[in-house]
Design a protein around this motif. Structure first.
Motif, PDB file in Angstrom:
ATOM      1  N   ALA A  60       0.828  -1.205   0.000  1.00 58.25           N
ATOM      2  CA  ALA A  60       0.000   0.000   0.000  1.00 58.25           C
ATOM      3  C   ALA A  60       0.866   1.261   0.000  1.00 58.25           C
ATOM      4  O   ALA A  60       0.555   2.241  -0.681  1.00 58.25           O
ATOM      5  N   GLU A  61       1.959   1.232   0.748  1.00 52.03           N
ATOM      6  CA  GLU A  61       2.858   2.389   0.799  1.00 52.03           C
ATOM      7  C   GLU A  61       3.546   2.618  -0.545  1.00 52.03           C
ATOM      8  O   GLU A  61       3.705   3.762  -0.989  1.00 52.03           O
ATOM      9  N   ARG A  62       3.954   1.531  -1.200  1.00 48.74           N
ATOM     10  CA  ARG A  62       4.582   1.686  -2.516  1.00 48.74           C
ATOM     11  C   ARG A  62       3.593   2.250  -3.525  1.00 48.74           C
ATOM     12  O   ARG A  62       3.939   3.115  -4.337  1.00 48.74           O
ATOM     13  N   ARG A  63       2.376   1.750  -3.500  1.00 53.66           N
ATOM     14  CA  ARG A  63       1.370   2.208  -4.464  1.00 53.66           C
ATOM     15  C   ARG A  63       0.992   3.672  -4.259  1.00 53.66           C
ATOM     16  O   ARG A  63       0.676   4.383  -5.222  1.00 53.66           O
ATOM     17  N   SER A  64       1.040   4.112  -3.005  1.00 51.92           N
ATOM     18  CA  SER A  64       0.681   5.505  -2.720  1.00 51.92           C
ATOM     19  C   SER A  64       1.862   6.451  -2.858  1.00 51.92           C
ATOM     20  O   SER A  64       1.699   7.672  -2.757  1.00 51.92           O
ATOM     21  N   GLY A  65       3.056   5.888  -3.070  1.00 52.36           N
ATOM     22  CA  GLY A  65       4.244   6.712  -3.220  1.00 52.36           C
ATOM     23  C   GLY A  65       4.868   7.130  -1.908  1.00 52.36           C
ATOM     24  O   GLY A  65       5.764   7.973  -1.881  1.00 52.36           O
ATOM     25  N   THR A  66       4.399   6.553  -0.803  1.00 51.80           N
ATOM     26  CA  THR A  66       4.950   6.881   0.505  1.00 51.80           C
ATOM     27  C   THR A  66       6.329   6.251   0.663  1.00 51.80           C
ATOM     28  O   THR A  66       6.508   5.053   0.406  1.00 51.80           O
ATOM     29  N   ARG A  67       7.291   7.052   1.073  1.00 54.68           N
ATOM     30  CA  ARG A  67       8.656   6.549   1.224  1.00 54.68           C
ATOM     31  C   ARG A  67       8.887   6.082   2.655  1.00 54.68           C
ATOM     32  O   ARG A  67       8.941   6.879   3.581  1.00 54.68           O
ATOM     33  N   THR A  68       8.993   4.783   2.811  1.00 58.23           N
ATOM     34  CA  THR A  68       9.306   4.179   4.107  1.00 58.23           C
ATOM     35  C   THR A  68      10.351   3.093   3.887  1.00 58.23           C
ATOM     36  O   THR A  68      10.528   2.590   2.767  1.00 58.23           O
ATOM     37  N   SER A  69      11.047   2.725   4.973  1.00 55.38           N
ATOM     38  CA  SER A  69      12.047   1.652   4.854  1.00 55.38           C
ATOM     39  C   SER A  69      11.378   0.332   4.504  1.00 55.38           C
ATOM     40  O   SER A  69      11.956  -0.511   3.818  1.00 55.38           O
ATOM     41  N   ARG A  70      10.145   0.140   4.959  1.00 51.75           N
ATOM     42  CA  ARG A  70       9.413  -1.093   4.674  1.00 51.75           C
ATOM     43  C   ARG A  70       9.052  -1.193   3.204  1.00 51.75           C
ATOM     44  O   ARG A  70       9.090  -2.282   2.620  1.00 51.75           O
ATOM     45  N   ALA A  71       8.731  -0.062   2.587  1.00 49.72           N
ATOM     46  CA  ALA A  71       8.307  -0.069   1.190  1.00 49.72           C
ATOM     47  C   ALA A  71       9.467   0.028   0.214  1.00 49.72           C
ATOM     48  O   ALA A  71       9.293  -0.181  -0.989  1.00 49.72           O
TER      49      ALA A  71
END
Length: 253
Positions: A197-208
């Protein structure tokens, strides 16, 4: 961090995969030696069988984690169990070397691909960092138990010929079928779903973030990675590759 509603059950099912992997690797070499007696396999053909298993495990390990990161833990876990089960059934009914090699390759691909997927499933099931260490630490115990049961079982039934081979393969088949059915009761990893979900929304996190092989040789991963690499090369590989694959052959011949 979100976790499944039954983390202990998830960890148990994931660790059952490690049990199956170890039991299958040890049992396969014993079955090949039995086939030397019952199906007149030559030493070279036994070598082809063990080599095919080792190569398939290596290929599976290379692609299993990559596929699980992209498609999810659950579908790849189910697919690896299905491959091991299919290869085990094929090994029971295979009566020629080419069929034995095909069955061996299927099982080896499943075993290799399952290793990173099972570990990820176990780690992501933990409700805390402390329990994650305990959950993942059990992988070694399940692996050891699987190897011991397969080794002792081979010594007990090895002289029974085709019946002994059937017992060893049936043990793997039953354990794999149980684990496959149990895995169907577990939902997709909440961590993996959140990362997607984070990758699809463009959110930059270590998990994504997409990791690369180069990250393993950079701080802070360099020291534990090199330590693990040394342990596998000088500790696990000699015991598994030499004693696991060829110990029974050397004792018999």
């Amino acid at each position: 961090m979100s976790t499944p509603t039954r983390p202990r059950w998830t960890a148990f099912v994931g660790n059952m995969a490690n049990y199956i992997d170890a039991a299958a690797l040890i049992s396969w070499s014993t079955v090949l030696v039995i086939y030397q007696q019952t199906r007149s396999f030559t030493p070279a053909e036994i070598g082809f069988g063990n080599g095919t298993l080792t190569g398939a495990v290596a290929i599976g390990a290379l692609v299993g984690g990559w596929l699980a990161d992209r498609l999810g833990r659950r579908p790849i876990f189910i697919a690896t169990m299905a491959l091991i089960l299919l290869g085990t059934l094929g090994m029971i009914f295979a009566d020629t070397l080419p069929l034995v090699l095909i069955a061996t390759a299927l099982a080896g691909l499943g075993i290799g691909a399952d290793l990173p997927v099972a570990t990820s499933t176990i780690a992501e099931a933990a409700p805390s960092s402390a329990s994650r260490g305990r959950f993942v630490g059990l992988t070694g115990l399940f692996w050891l138990v699987g190897a011991l049961i397969a080794g002792v079982g081979g010594g007990v039934v090895g002289n029974l010929g085709e019946v002994g081979a059937l017992i060893l393969l049936a043990h793997i088949g039953v354990a794999t079928a149980f684990t496959l059915i149990a895995r169907l009761t577990i939902s997709e990893s909440a961590d993996w779903l959140a990362a997607r979900a984070e990758r699809r929304s463009g959110t930059r996190t270590s998990r994504a973030a997409r990791a690369s092989i180069r990250d393993l040789v950079r701080a802070p991963h360099r020291v534990p990675f090199l330590g693990l690499l040394g342990f596998v090369i000088f500790g696990v590989a000699p015991g598994l590759a030499i004693l696991g694959h060829y110990g029974v052959y050397m004792l018999v011949n």
